[in-house]
Every structure is written in structure tokens, then in C-alpha cells.
Design an enzyme around this catalytic site. Sequence first.
Site, PDB file in Angstrom:
ATOM      1  NE  ARG A  38       5.591   7.875   8.354  1.00 17.11           N
ATOM      2  CZ  ARG A  38       5.680   6.987   7.377  1.00 17.11           C
ATOM      3  NH1 ARG A  38       5.080   5.830   7.504  1.00 17.11           N
ATOM      4  NH2 ARG A  38       6.342   7.258   6.272  1.00 17.11           N
ATOM      5  CG  ASP A  88     -12.411   6.312   6.717  1.00 19.80           C
ATOM      6  OD1 ASP A  88     -11.741   7.129   7.368  1.00 19.80           O
ATOM      7  OD2 ASP A  88     -13.542   6.585   6.253  1.00 19.80           O
ATOM      8  NE  ARG A 124      10.452   6.647   7.785  1.00 25.11           N
ATOM      9  CZ  ARG A 124       9.495   5.867   7.284  1.00 25.11           C
ATOM     10  NH1 ARG A 124       8.818   5.058   8.074  1.00 25.11           N
ATOM     11  NH2 ARG A 124       9.224   5.900   5.994  1.00 25.11           N
ATOM     12  CB  SER A 182       4.622   6.126   1.623  1.00 24.23           C
ATOM     13  OG  SER A 182       5.285   6.616   2.735  1.00 24.23           O
ATOM     14  N   GLY A 183       2.360   5.795   4.158  1.00 25.38           N
ATOM     15  CA  GLY A 183       1.505   6.570   5.056  1.00 25.38           C
ATOM     16  C   GLY A 183       0.091   6.047   5.181  1.00 25.38           C
ATOM     17  CB  VAL A 184      -1.886   3.537   3.308  1.00 29.58           C
ATOM     18  CG1 VAL A 184      -1.219   2.173   3.464  1.00 29.58           C
ATOM     19  CG2 VAL A 184      -3.376   3.351   3.094  1.00 29.58           C
ATOM     20  N   GLY A 224       0.854  -1.188   0.000  1.00 26.05           N
ATOM     21  CA  GLY A 224       0.000   0.000   0.000  1.00 26.05           C
ATOM     22  C   GLY A 224       0.883   1.228   0.000  1.00 26.05           C
ATOM     23  NE  ARG A 249       8.906   8.226   1.712  1.00 20.81           N
ATOM     24  CZ  ARG A 249       9.142   7.014   2.173  1.00 20.81           C
ATOM     25  NH1 ARG A 249       8.128   6.262   2.540  1.00 20.81           N
ATOM     26  NH2 ARG A 249      10.360   6.542   2.297  1.00 20.81           N
ATOM     27  CE  LYS A 299       3.295   0.006   3.308  1.00 20.90           C
ATOM     28  NZ  LYS A 299       3.089   1.443   3.096  1.00 20.90           N
TER      29      LYS A 299
HETATM   30  N1  GDP Z   1       9.911  -4.702  -2.655  1.00 18.28           N
HETATM   31  C1  GDP Z   1      10.113  -4.398  -1.389  1.00 18.28           C
HETATM   32  N2  GDP Z   1       9.524  -3.327  -0.868  1.00 18.28           N
HETATM   33  C2  GDP Z   1       9.745  -3.057   0.445  1.00 18.28           C
HETATM   34  C3  GDP Z   1      10.535  -3.880   1.260  1.00 18.28           C
HETATM   35  N3  GDP Z   1      10.553  -3.343   2.496  1.00 18.28           N
HETATM   36  C4  GDP Z   1       9.779  -2.260   2.470  1.00 18.28           C
HETATM   37  N4  GDP Z   1       9.281  -2.074   1.227  1.00 18.28           N
HETATM   38  C5  GDP Z   1       8.361  -1.044   0.750  1.00 18.28           C
HETATM   39  O1  GDP Z   1       9.073   0.140   0.570  1.00 18.28           O
HETATM   40  C6  GDP Z   1       8.184   1.236   0.689  1.00 18.28           C
HETATM   41  C7  GDP Z   1       8.815   2.315   1.536  1.00 18.28           C
HETATM   42  O2  GDP Z   1       8.980   1.853   2.841  1.00 18.28           O
HETATM   43  P1  GDP Z   1       9.425   2.855   3.983  1.00 18.28           P
HETATM   44  O3  GDP Z   1      10.583   3.647   3.517  1.00 18.28           O
HETATM   45  O4  GDP Z   1       9.601   2.081   5.239  1.00 18.28           O
HETATM   46  O5  GDP Z   1       8.214   3.877   4.099  1.00 18.28           O
HETATM   47  P2  GDP Z   1       6.646   3.736   4.389  1.00 18.28           P
HETATM   48  O6  GDP Z   1       5.993   3.157   3.181  1.00 18.28           O
HETATM   49  O7  GDP Z   1       6.209   5.115   4.616  1.00 18.28           O
HETATM   50  O8  GDP Z   1       6.468   2.853   5.561  1.00 18.28           O
HETATM   51  C8  GDP Z   1       6.893   0.668   1.270  1.00 18.28           C
HETATM   52  O9  GDP Z   1       5.976   0.542   0.200  1.00 18.28           O
HETATM   53  C9  GDP Z   1       7.283  -0.692   1.760  1.00 18.28           C
HETATM   54  O10 GDP Z   1       6.198  -1.593   1.680  1.00 18.28           O
HETATM   55  C10 GDP Z   1      11.140  -5.025   0.657  1.00 18.28           C
HETATM   56  O11 GDP Z   1      11.838  -5.798   1.274  1.00 18.28           O
HETATM   57  N5  GDP Z   1      10.896  -5.230  -0.651  1.00 18.28           N
HETATM   58  N1  ADP Z   2      -6.909   4.702  10.051  1.00 22.47           N
HETATM   59  C1  ADP Z   2      -6.074   5.662  10.408  1.00 22.47           C
HETATM   60  N2  ADP Z   2      -6.553   6.876  10.736  1.00 22.47           N
HETATM   61  C2  ADP Z   2      -5.723   7.881  11.074  1.00 22.47           C
HETATM   62  N3  ADP Z   2      -4.378   7.760  11.147  1.00 22.47           N
HETATM   63  C3  ADP Z   2      -3.844   6.569  10.830  1.00 22.47           C
HETATM   64  C4  ADP Z   2      -4.649   5.464  10.450  1.00 22.47           C
HETATM   65  N4  ADP Z   2      -3.828   4.412  10.189  1.00 22.47           N
HETATM   66  C5  ADP Z   2      -2.569   4.841  10.411  1.00 22.47           C
HETATM   67  N5  ADP Z   2      -2.578   6.134  10.798  1.00 22.47           N
HETATM   68  C6  ADP Z   2      -1.414   6.997  11.076  1.00 22.47           C
HETATM   69  O1  ADP Z   2      -0.863   7.345   9.811  1.00 22.47           O
HETATM   70  C7  ADP Z   2       0.560   7.427   9.887  1.00 22.47           C
HETATM   71  C8  ADP Z   2       1.168   6.496   8.841  1.00 22.47           C
HETATM   72  O2  ADP Z   2       0.951   5.158   9.227  1.00 22.47           O
HETATM   73  P1  ADP Z   2       2.065   4.056   8.995  1.00 22.47           P
HETATM   74  O3  ADP Z   2       1.602   2.815   9.673  1.00 22.47           O
HETATM   75  O4  ADP Z   2       3.411   4.586   9.352  1.00 22.47           O
HETATM   76  O5  ADP Z   2       1.961   3.896   7.405  1.00 22.47           O
HETATM   77  P2  ADP Z   2       2.814   3.034   6.378  1.00 22.47           P
HETATM   78  O6  ADP Z   2       3.532   1.974   7.154  1.00 22.47           O
HETATM   79  O7  ADP Z   2       1.809   2.475   5.426  1.00 22.47           O
HETATM   80  O8  ADP Z   2       3.745   3.990   5.717  1.00 22.47           O
HETATM   81  C9  ADP Z   2       0.952   7.064  11.306  1.00 22.47           C
HETATM   82  O9  ADP Z   2       1.199   8.255  12.018  1.00 22.47           O
HETATM   83  C10 ADP Z   2      -0.279   6.325  11.846  1.00 22.47           C
HETATM   84  O10 ADP Z   2      -0.406   6.517  13.224  1.00 22.47           O
END
Ligand code: GDP
Ligand code: ADP
Length: 351
Positions: free
Chosen positions: A270, A305, A177, A146-148, A144, A281, A150
Site C-alpha cells: 500500500r 484471502d 495520506r 491495519s492492511g487487512v 481488523g 502496525r 477493511k
Molecule cells: N476507535 C476508533 N478507531 C478508528 C476510528 N477510525 C478509524 N479507526 C481505526 O484506527 C485504525 C487505524 O486507521 P488508519 O490510520 O486509517 O489505518 P488503516 O487501519 O491502515 O486503515 C484502524 O483500525 C481503524 O479501524 C474511530 O473513529 N474510532
Molecule cells: N484480499 C486481498 N488480496 C490482496 N490484496 C488486498 C486484499 N484486500 C485488500 N488488499 C490490498 O491490501 C491493501 C490494504 O487494504 P486496505 O483496504 O487499505 O486495508 P485496511 O483499510 O484494513 O487498512 C490495499 O493495497 C488493498 O488493495
Amino acid sequence: MGEAPAFFLDEVQKGFSNGFDLKSNGCDSTTTIVVGNKTYLIGGSSNESTLEIGVQIFDQSSGEWVYPTVLGTAPKPSKGFSTVLLNEDRILGIKKCSTPDDFAWFLEVDTPYVRQQKKILGTEVVAWSKGVKGKAEKPVVISGPSGVGKGTLISMLMKEFPSMFGFSVSHTTRASRNMEKDGVHYHFTDRSVMEKEIQDGKFLEFASVHGNLYGTSVEAVEVVADDGKRCILDIDVQGARSVKASSIEAIFVFVCPPSMEELEKRLRARGTETEEQVLKRLRNAKAEIEQGQSSGIFDHILYNDDLEECYKSLKKLLGLDKSENGSLKLNPYGLIFLRIILSRKSTRKSS
Ligand SMILES: Nc1nc2c(ncn2[C@@H]2O[C@H](COP(=O)(O)OP(=O)(O)O)[C@@H](O)[C@H]2O)c(=O)[nH]1
Ligand SMILES: Nc1ncnc2c1ncn2[C@@H]1O[C@H](COP(=O)(O)OP(=O)(O)O)[C@@H](O)[C@H]1O
């Protein structure tokens, strides 16, 4: 680990004639089992208000009773609980007079996970997990933008089912980070080192995401498997495509934001990225959501949501909830949601 071999579950369901020396306590609510120099008293309820099966430990070397930190979701008390020690590090508990989805439970007492938690918490630790069968055993790929959310959803899952799931720790060339720990959130590495390791065949999959290299090493997945846990991979759509093409049979979940505006809000709130990285992103998010929709990779689309609702849906699709699959499947309805999200204009124009 959260799973027992199906043949074994079948055997114990038939009446424990399995040669594993299951200790049955009839219909008493407590049972004891010895592991090394500790006797585990399992049963009853340590806490009347939560009505969970309690665990106490008698340490034979000190002659004292210990109340451990109990991780995971414990089973509800039942009329009888039989136990057998597996591999000297976990106890299989069988609830009598129970339903098939609630009769087998594991209590980890000396697994690598529990030993690690003992060190962190400085207390005696045990960890519960429910025995599950069938598709629930497959690895879980979560993708998904970034920021969704996961990482948030994965943390919730790991917190509630600590001994059932193991996170595949990816390698990345991006900077860590503030709160991230090397070896826990990622293996932070240099590009030249990672490129060499990719060439040496050490990675199951890898991709360039937001300008950095990310990849899942063979070892990262093996560590989880060796621990007897179900692997969770947080990887991008390109990585998900590679896993889909491999022989690994996984459950593929795509997490979708309610809108681009909300995604941007979460990413900014975040506070982990620079302005330039946030913009990159957000630009990439659009393409990722489009691929989530059209690639045919994903079995389930979760709409994050309301976080609690989304988490409930995730648990349902992983077989961790009694009711039927509650995720938004890839159907016309789900596609309409995605189209609405993509058609909404972002508050910030991408450059
Ligand atoms: N293909 C691949 N993608 C990864 C891996 N680890 C993390 N990612 C993806 O890289 C993207 C960026 O991750 P990150 O920098 O941690 O930022 P975030 O998406 O905001 O959590 C995200 O879409 C992750 O799902 C990996 O081992 N392989
Ligand atoms: N359903 C939601 N409603 C509001 N804020 C959320 C929700 N899910 C996650 N967040 C917040 O959004 C930010 C991004 O979530 P994060 O888990 O780091 O996303 P990802 O791993 O997909 O990049 C975090 O600060 C988290 O606390």
C-alpha cells in the site's frame, strides 16, 4: 435510503391501499412520475445486455430528454412497476409479480448524496437501492488489523450500494495520506482540539490507535442517519467494544488476514506508512487479531484471502444476497483459523 418502514411495505404488498397515491401501470413495463420540473420515465430496459430497468428524464424547462448516470444496482425489469414520490427527493418503486426480497426499490433523484454526485460527475444522476427490512438495517461495525482490507471492502460496498450505505467519517489526529480528503476519509484534527471535543461529549467513542487518537463523533453518525442511510463504521477493537457496550444495536464484523506474512505484504504494498509505522502496525495487529478472537464482541469473522470471495461473504451477512449467511461465524472452526494465523511467524521480528 434503502429502507421503508415495515408497516408501509406490508401495506403496499397487500395491494397498494395505502393512501400514498401509488401510480400503478398495470402490467406495462414503463411508468412515469413527475418530480419538480422533471418527468422520470422508469422501466423497460435501457440496455438489453444488462437487462436493467432503465431511467430517462424529460426536463420540462429545456424540453429535452436526458440519460442520467445511474448509480447503484438497478432492479431487473418486471411485468409492472408502480411508483410513488417520497419526500420530493426519492421515488419508491414497487415491482409487480415479484418476490418479497425484490419488490421494493428506491430511486434517489434529489437527495444530498445524489446532489453531491451531480457536482462531482457534472451529469444528471440517479441512484438505485433495494428496499430491505429487519436486521439488515442495523449499523455495521468493521474492525481488523491495519492492511487487512477493511477500507477496500467498504469501498466496494459503497460503490455497489451507493445510496444504501453511509460511511461514518471519523476524526483522527494522524496525518493525512496522499489520496485522503479531509471530511471524506477522516476529519483530520489537532490533538488538543479533539481532546477538548471529547471532554465536551461530542464523541460516541474514541481510542488511541497506533499512537494517534481516533473517534466517532455523534455528528458523524447523525449525518448518515439524516441521510436515511445505513451507517458503516471502520473502527478498531477498542471502539467496537465501546459501541457494543452502548445502546447502539449493530452488526460487528472482524476482518482477518490469511497470514501475518500476507498482512505485512499488503501493508508494504500500500505504501502509505513509514517503516516505523509499518512495524508498529504489525506489532499491534497480533494483539488486535487475538482480541478479535477472544473478546466476544464480533458476530462474524471474515477471512480476507480472496477479495471477491470475502466481499461476497460480507454481502451475505448484511442480507444483500439471497443465500444464507456465508460468513465464518464465531465457531470452533473460525477459532482454529485464527489460531493458525497467530501461530505463524512473521517474516519480520517486531522490535
Ligand atoms: N476507535 C476508533 N478507531 C478508528 C476510528 N477510525 C478509524 N479507526 C481505526 O484506527 C485504525 C487505524 O486507521 P488508519 O490510520 O486509517 O489505518 P488503516 O487501519 O491502515 O486503515 C484502524 O483500525 C481503524 O479501524 C474511530 O473513529 N474510532
Ligand atoms: N484480499 C486481498 N488480496 C490482496 N490484496 C488486498 C486484499 N484486500 C485488500 N488488499 C490490498 O491490501 C491493501 C490494504 O487494504 P486496505 O483496504 O487499505 O486495508 P485496511 O483499510 O484494513 O487498512 C490495499 O493495497 C488493498 O488493495
